[in-house]
Write a protein that holds these residues in place. Structure first.
Motif, PDB file in Angstrom:
ATOM      1  N   VAL A 506     -12.252   4.582   4.623  1.00 54.41           N
ATOM      2  CA  VAL A 506     -12.857   3.941   3.458  1.00 54.41           C
ATOM      3  C   VAL A 506     -13.243   4.972   2.403  1.00 54.41           C
ATOM      4  O   VAL A 506     -13.025   4.777   1.203  1.00 54.41           O
ATOM      5  CB  VAL A 506     -14.079   3.099   3.884  1.00 54.41           C
ATOM      6  CG1 VAL A 506     -14.788   2.533   2.662  1.00 54.41           C
ATOM      7  CG2 VAL A 506     -13.660   1.964   4.814  1.00 54.41           C
ATOM      8  N   ALA A 507     -13.826   6.080   2.841  1.00 54.80           N
ATOM      9  CA  ALA A 507     -14.215   7.119   1.876  1.00 54.80           C
ATOM     10  C   ALA A 507     -13.009   7.662   1.123  1.00 54.80           C
ATOM     11  O   ALA A 507     -13.038   7.844  -0.101  1.00 54.80           O
ATOM     12  CB  ALA A 507     -14.958   8.238   2.604  1.00 54.80           C
ATOM     13  N   ALA A 508     -11.917   7.896   1.853  1.00 52.92           N
ATOM     14  CA  ALA A 508     -10.701   8.396   1.209  1.00 52.92           C
ATOM     15  C   ALA A 508     -10.125   7.353   0.258  1.00 52.92           C
ATOM     16  O   ALA A 508      -9.600   7.689  -0.820  1.00 52.92           O
ATOM     17  CB  ALA A 508      -9.674   8.785   2.269  1.00 52.92           C
ATOM     18  N   LEU A 509     -10.232   6.061   0.654  1.00 55.23           N
ATOM     19  CA  LEU A 509      -9.732   4.995  -0.217  1.00 55.23           C
ATOM     20  C   LEU A 509     -10.515   4.963  -1.527  1.00 55.23           C
ATOM     21  O   LEU A 509      -9.928   4.803  -2.612  1.00 55.23           O
ATOM     22  CB  LEU A 509      -9.836   3.656   0.516  1.00 55.23           C
ATOM     23  CG  LEU A 509      -9.408   2.422  -0.268  1.00 55.23           C
ATOM     24  CD1 LEU A 509      -7.934   2.499  -0.668  1.00 55.23           C
ATOM     25  CD2 LEU A 509      -9.669   1.153   0.552  1.00 55.23           C
ATOM     26  N   LEU A 510     -11.825   5.121  -1.458  1.00 58.11           N
ATOM     27  CA  LEU A 510     -12.629   5.143  -2.678  1.00 58.11           C
ATOM     28  C   LEU A 510     -12.233   6.317  -3.580  1.00 58.11           C
ATOM     29  O   LEU A 510     -12.140   6.171  -4.810  1.00 58.11           O
ATOM     30  CB  LEU A 510     -14.118   5.229  -2.313  1.00 58.11           C
ATOM     31  CG  LEU A 510     -14.743   4.002  -1.634  1.00 58.11           C
ATOM     32  CD1 LEU A 510     -16.184   4.295  -1.248  1.00 58.11           C
ATOM     33  CD2 LEU A 510     -14.693   2.776  -2.533  1.00 58.11           C
ATOM     34  N   LYS A 547      -7.348  -1.841  -1.411  1.00 56.13           N
ATOM     35  CA  LYS A 547      -7.057  -1.064  -2.625  1.00 56.13           C
ATOM     36  C   LYS A 547      -6.832  -1.983  -3.819  1.00 56.13           C
ATOM     37  O   LYS A 547      -7.330  -1.731  -4.928  1.00 56.13           O
ATOM     38  CB  LYS A 547      -5.826  -0.189  -2.369  1.00 56.13           C
ATOM     39  CG  LYS A 547      -5.400   0.673  -3.551  1.00 56.13           C
ATOM     40  CD  LYS A 547      -4.172   1.488  -3.188  1.00 56.13           C
ATOM     41  CE  LYS A 547      -3.661   2.285  -4.379  1.00 56.13           C
ATOM     42  NZ  LYS A 547      -2.461   3.071  -4.046  1.00 56.13           N
ATOM     43  N   THR A 548      -6.083  -3.068  -3.609  1.00 51.42           N
ATOM     44  CA  THR A 548      -5.811  -4.011  -4.705  1.00 51.42           C
ATOM     45  C   THR A 548      -7.112  -4.589  -5.247  1.00 51.42           C
ATOM     46  O   THR A 548      -7.329  -4.669  -6.460  1.00 51.42           O
ATOM     47  CB  THR A 548      -4.898  -5.146  -4.204  1.00 51.42           C
ATOM     48  OG1 THR A 548      -3.652  -4.579  -3.781  1.00 51.42           O
ATOM     49  CG2 THR A 548      -4.652  -6.169  -5.292  1.00 51.42           C
ATOM     50  N   ALA A 554     -12.493  -2.170 -10.445  1.00 51.07           N
ATOM     51  CA  ALA A 554     -12.692  -0.915 -11.170  1.00 51.07           C
ATOM     52  C   ALA A 554     -12.074  -0.975 -12.562  1.00 51.07           C
ATOM     53  O   ALA A 554     -12.679  -0.537 -13.556  1.00 51.07           O
ATOM     54  CB  ALA A 554     -12.110   0.240 -10.369  1.00 51.07           C
ATOM     55  N   ASN A 555     -10.861  -1.475 -12.680  1.00 52.20           N
ATOM     56  CA  ASN A 555     -10.205  -1.586 -13.993  1.00 52.20           C
ATOM     57  C   ASN A 555     -10.983  -2.518 -14.915  1.00 52.20           C
ATOM     58  O   ASN A 555     -11.143  -2.236 -16.107  1.00 52.20           O
ATOM     59  CB  ASN A 555      -8.761  -2.079 -13.829  1.00 52.20           C
ATOM     60  CG  ASN A 555      -7.821  -0.969 -13.385  1.00 52.20           C
ATOM     61  OD1 ASN A 555      -7.946   0.175 -13.823  1.00 52.20           O
ATOM     62  ND2 ASN A 555      -6.880  -1.312 -12.506  1.00 52.20           N
ATOM     63  N   ASN A 556     -11.490  -3.647 -14.350  1.00 50.57           N
ATOM     64  CA  ASN A 556     -12.293  -4.558 -15.172  1.00 50.57           C
ATOM     65  C   ASN A 556     -13.572  -3.869 -15.650  1.00 50.57           C
ATOM     66  O   ASN A 556     -14.001  -4.035 -16.798  1.00 50.57           O
ATOM     67  CB  ASN A 556     -12.664  -5.800 -14.368  1.00 50.57           C
ATOM     68  CG  ASN A 556     -11.522  -6.789 -14.255  1.00 50.57           C
ATOM     69  OD1 ASN A 556     -10.472  -6.618 -14.895  1.00 50.57           O
ATOM     70  ND2 ASN A 556     -11.684  -7.820 -13.441  1.00 50.57           N
ATOM     71  N   LYS A 628      -9.539 -14.414  -2.901  1.00 51.30           N
ATOM     72  CA  LYS A 628      -8.542 -14.843  -1.930  1.00 51.30           C
ATOM     73  C   LYS A 628      -8.313 -13.764  -0.876  1.00 51.30           C
ATOM     74  O   LYS A 628      -8.239 -14.031   0.327  1.00 51.30           O
ATOM     75  CB  LYS A 628      -7.231 -15.173  -2.644  1.00 51.30           C
ATOM     76  CG  LYS A 628      -7.215 -16.521  -3.337  1.00 51.30           C
ATOM     77  CD  LYS A 628      -7.076 -17.644  -2.313  1.00 51.30           C
ATOM     78  CE  LYS A 628      -6.885 -18.990  -2.971  1.00 51.30           C
ATOM     79  NZ  LYS A 628      -6.745 -20.081  -1.969  1.00 51.30           N
ATOM     80  N   LEU A 629      -8.183 -12.503  -1.338  1.00 45.91           N
ATOM     81  CA  LEU A 629      -7.974 -11.404  -0.395  1.00 45.91           C
ATOM     82  C   LEU A 629      -9.191 -11.210   0.505  1.00 45.91           C
ATOM     83  O   LEU A 629      -9.053 -10.953   1.706  1.00 45.91           O
ATOM     84  CB  LEU A 629      -7.671 -10.115  -1.167  1.00 45.91           C
ATOM     85  CG  LEU A 629      -6.312 -10.060  -1.877  1.00 45.91           C
ATOM     86  CD1 LEU A 629      -6.222  -8.806  -2.738  1.00 45.91           C
ATOM     87  CD2 LEU A 629      -5.170 -10.088  -0.870  1.00 45.91           C
ATOM     88  N   ALA A 630     -10.399 -11.320  -0.054  1.00 49.14           N
ATOM     89  CA  ALA A 630     -11.608 -11.168   0.748  1.00 49.14           C
ATOM     90  C   ALA A 630     -11.689 -12.257   1.821  1.00 49.14           C
ATOM     91  O   ALA A 630     -12.049 -11.978   2.977  1.00 49.14           O
ATOM     92  CB  ALA A 630     -12.839 -11.216  -0.141  1.00 49.14           C
ATOM     93  N   THR A 631     -11.370 -13.477   1.449  1.00 51.31           N
ATOM     94  CA  THR A 631     -11.373 -14.569   2.427  1.00 51.31           C
ATOM     95  C   THR A 631     -10.366 -14.298   3.528  1.00 51.31           C
ATOM     96  O   THR A 631     -10.629 -14.559   4.710  1.00 51.31           O
ATOM     97  CB  THR A 631     -11.065 -15.898   1.731  1.00 51.31           C
ATOM     98  OG1 THR A 631     -12.022 -16.128   0.688  1.00 51.31           O
ATOM     99  CG2 THR A 631     -11.132 -17.051   2.723  1.00 51.31           C
ATOM    100  N   LEU A 632      -9.213 -13.768   3.140  1.00 49.67           N
ATOM    101  CA  LEU A 632      -8.166 -13.444   4.110  1.00 49.67           C
ATOM    102  C   LEU A 632      -8.666 -12.392   5.103  1.00 49.67           C
ATOM    103  O   LEU A 632      -8.274 -12.393   6.278  1.00 49.67           O
ATOM    104  CB  LEU A 632      -6.927 -12.936   3.366  1.00 49.67           C
ATOM    105  CG  LEU A 632      -5.614 -12.903   4.146  1.00 49.67           C
ATOM    106  CD1 LEU A 632      -5.185 -14.312   4.549  1.00 49.67           C
ATOM    107  CD2 LEU A 632      -4.510 -12.256   3.305  1.00 49.67           C
ATOM    108  N   MET A 633      -9.560 -11.503   4.647  1.00 53.33           N
ATOM    109  CA  MET A 633     -10.108 -10.437   5.509  1.00 53.33           C
ATOM    110  C   MET A 633     -11.472 -10.840   6.088  1.00 53.33           C
ATOM    111  O   MET A 633     -12.298  -9.981   6.381  1.00 53.33           O
ATOM    112  CB  MET A 633     -10.220  -9.142   4.701  1.00 53.33           C
ATOM    113  CG  MET A 633      -8.868  -8.570   4.275  1.00 53.33           C
ATOM    114  SD  MET A 633      -8.991  -6.972   3.414  1.00 53.33           S
ATOM    115  CE  MET A 633      -9.656  -7.489   1.827  1.00 53.33           C
TER     116      MET A 633
END
Length: 658
Positions: A506-510, A547-548, A554-556, A628-633
């Protein structure tokens, strides 16, 4: 002259001595006989004898007196204290006071019951009786009496008293009083609970029969009770009756009387002994039930639904008139023919209905089911059936109460709704397929356009041409992002997207996401920070989905923040032996969002408002995709925001421990 002795005088004196001796011997013999007779009487009565010489403070205790206390004859002295010291401490003052009252002439006989201590330390109850003898001056000089062992009688009396108390308590708990009526005197005697039932003081006298009728019986029930009791007496039979009583405070109670006759040796009626039970609560329930039944029948007769009550053997105990509107048959037909309902039932539903009834009767619980009937004209009607078992106060099963509603129109609507839902689902699938195909078809020429633009950059260009190529490249990338988002939403909605578990740091992903947006943040001179707290070393999850979602937030944040900072943060919010739930947050100091916008913020194609769409661009699919992705996870997504101060967008995801 010599004087001669008086021979006759001497003879007379001798005769007198002999006579006195004979009288003494005779008196002693009489006394001995009396003592022997007294001892025989004492032995026959099994009483203990005592003889008290009051003036000399000595008492002659009989062997039985000492034996009663467990002593041999020679083990106790004749001291008068021997008696007083053996009296129970709780009884001593009372007994000594009784002795004094007898000495003072206030009582003709000393008579007391008290306890005495035995040799083994136990206590016995005795009945002590005695009479004092006085001298010419009226002083007590002697007192004699007897003692009888009444321990067994006292035990019997205690046991009887205990039984009486237990009976009284049982009567109080059960609200069951008892009474006795003596035929010869026409008098009654009541137990304490009988008094309480009638609201009278148990310390008062039992009322006479006529007085009880006048004072205690409800005016409307007096003749009824008198006639029933007189009839029972005339026939020597059992008397029983339910009637009302009126208490002194004016309250009315219902009671149930039950009494049996008892006869003397000649067969004449002697008395009635019976019990009175307060049945007010039961009567109130019966009245309430009767009113409820009346109300139920009124309602059921006029309700739109078909109401019924079916006995355990299948007979209709009640059938409302609405059955004719639903089935075409009158209530009288169902009452006369219990199998009519079964014959009207659609053949395909009969087994299901039988299983439903068996389930209700076995589990004794309310149940619902749906079945069809076939009317005489061949038309089919759908019935929504609900039934519940009925029991009496003793728990006896009385059958089923059922309610039947015609739901044919609702069933038709459900069929149309199912058809419309199927059509909508087919259209949605077609839409998703179309968008997917179109996305792929658009992505190929778009990539070709961007490729040609890159090739043009290798050629000598004027400043104006370079500016045009930059705009073309920016527009192409934006269009590519839109197409990628549409494709991902299509995959989510068509459920073709799943979670692919792989090791994730997770740290590396951030840090990676930070590097990807660092350029945009620098262009706006925004402070960019990253933090990860309390995360296990090895976790498994879908790195691509994480990541998505993070990139979208982050972009928003950079898009809607003109000054200040953007922070990426991850922390554990829940943990068990196998997994953790991690919360990812992106905080900014941007423009914030109005509260009324929040409910629709994560809806597809929605943004805060149209002005933002024009100013900042975007399609409104990013936040929808994150949720949607959060619900999936196995997580969720949301936002906390203050208009004009900034926002914190978050989503959670469950990551398994590696």
């Amino acid at each position: 002259m010599n004087q001669q002795p008086d021979v006759c005088a001497d003879c007379s004196q001798g005769i007198g001595y002999r006579r006195l001796a004979d009288e003494q011997r005779e008196s002693q013999a009489i006394i001995a006989a009396l003592e022997q007779r007294y001892a025989l009487v004492a032995e026959a009565t099994n009483d203990a004898i005592w003889d008290w010489d009051v003036q000399n403070h000595r008492v002659d205790f009989s062997p039985r007196w000492k034996e009663l206390r467990g002593y041999c004859h020679d083990e106790l002295s004749d001291r008068e204290e021997q008696w007083s010291e053996s009296i129970h401490p709780d009884d001593r003052a009372r007994v000594m006071e009784a002795v004094q009252q007898h000495f003072d002439g206030k009582t003709a006989v000393f008579h007391e019951e008290y306890r005495v201590r035995c040799k083994d330390g136990s206590w016995k109850w005795i009945l002590d009786r005695g009479v004092a003898r006085r001298n010419a001056d009226g002083q007590v000089i002697h007192m004699a009496g007897s003692e009888a062992d009444i321990t067994e009688r006292k035990r019997a009396e205690a046991a009887l008293e205990q039984m009486r108390n237990q009976l009284a308590e049982a009567q109080r708990i059960s609200h069951l009083g008892s009474f006795e009526y003596v035929a010869a005197t026409r008098t009654t005697s009541w137990s304490e609970e009988e008094y309480r039932i009638y609201g009278l003081d148990p310390a008062g006298p039992s009322p006479a029969y006529e007085d009880m009728l006048a004072r205690c019986i409800h005016p409307d029930d007096r003749d009824l009770l008198h006639d029933a009791f007189m009839q029972a007496m005339q026939s020597n039979g059992i008397y029983e009756l339910e009637h009302r009583i009126v208490r002194p405070d004016g309250s009315v109670r219902w009671v149930y009387d039950h009494a049996h006759p008892y006869f003397d040796a000649q067969g004449n009626l002697e008395r009635y002994i019976g019990a009175t039970l307060d049945i007010t609560d039961r009567k109130v329930l019966e009245l309430d039930l009767r009113e409820s039944e009346t109300k139920y029948q009124i309602v059921a007769d006029n309700t739109y639904d078909w109401e019924s009550w079916i006995a355990p053997d299948g007979r209709f105990l009640y059938c409302s008139p609405a059955c004719e509107r639903i089935t075409g048959h009158r209530a009288e037909e169902f009452m006369a023919d219990p199998m009519l309902r079964y014959r009207l039932m659609h053949p395909d539903d009969r087994q299901h209905f039988d299983e439903h009834v068996s389930d209700v009767e076995l589990k004794r619980l309310s149940r619902e089911c749906e079945w069809r009937i076939v009317r005489a004209d061949g038309s089919i009607r759908w019935i929504a059936h609900a039934c519940q078992p009925v029991f009496d106060e003793a728990g006896q099963y009385l059958g089923l109460r059922a309610s039947n509603r015609d739901i044919t129109e609702r069933k038709g609507m459900e069929i149309h709704l199912q058809q419309a839902r199927a059509a909508a689902e087919a259209a949605d699938i077609a839409k998703s397929n179309f968008l997917g195909n179109m996305g792929h078809e658009m992505r190929t020429p778009l990539h070709q356009m961007l490729g040609v633009a890159q090739l043009l950059r290798r050629e000598p260009l004027t400043g104006k041409q370079t500016e045009w190529l930059d705009k073309l490249n920016l527009a192409g990338k934006r269009l590519t992002a839109i197409i990628e988002g549409i494709l991902k939403i299509t995959q989510l909605e068509s459920q073709r997207l799943d979670v692919k578990e792989a090791p994730v740091d997770v740290a590396a992903l951030l840090d990676e996401v930070q590097q990807m947006i660092r350029g945009r943040a620098a262009d706006k001179q925004l402070e960019l920070t990253v933090a990860a707290e309390g995360l296990p070393a090895r976790l498994l999850g879908d790195r691509s989905h994480l990541k998505t979602a993070l990139l979208c937030y982050a972009n928003n944040a950079i898009t809607f923040t003109e000054a200040g900072r953007v922070a990426l943060h991850a922390r554990v919010v829940e943990e068990d032996d196998n997994s953790v739930r991690v919360c990812f947050e992106v905080r900014d100091t941007g423009i914030g969002i109005a509260p009324e916008v929040l409910p629709r913020l994560f809806t597809v194609f929605e943004q805060a408002d149209n002005s933002q769409t024009r100013q900042f661009g975007g399609t409104g699919i990013g936040l929808y995709m994150v949720r949607k992705l959060a619900t999936l996870m196995e997580g969720d997504a949301g936002c906390q925001t203050t208009l004009g101060q900034g926002s914190t967008f978050w989503f959670t995801a469950r990551l398994r421990k590696g």
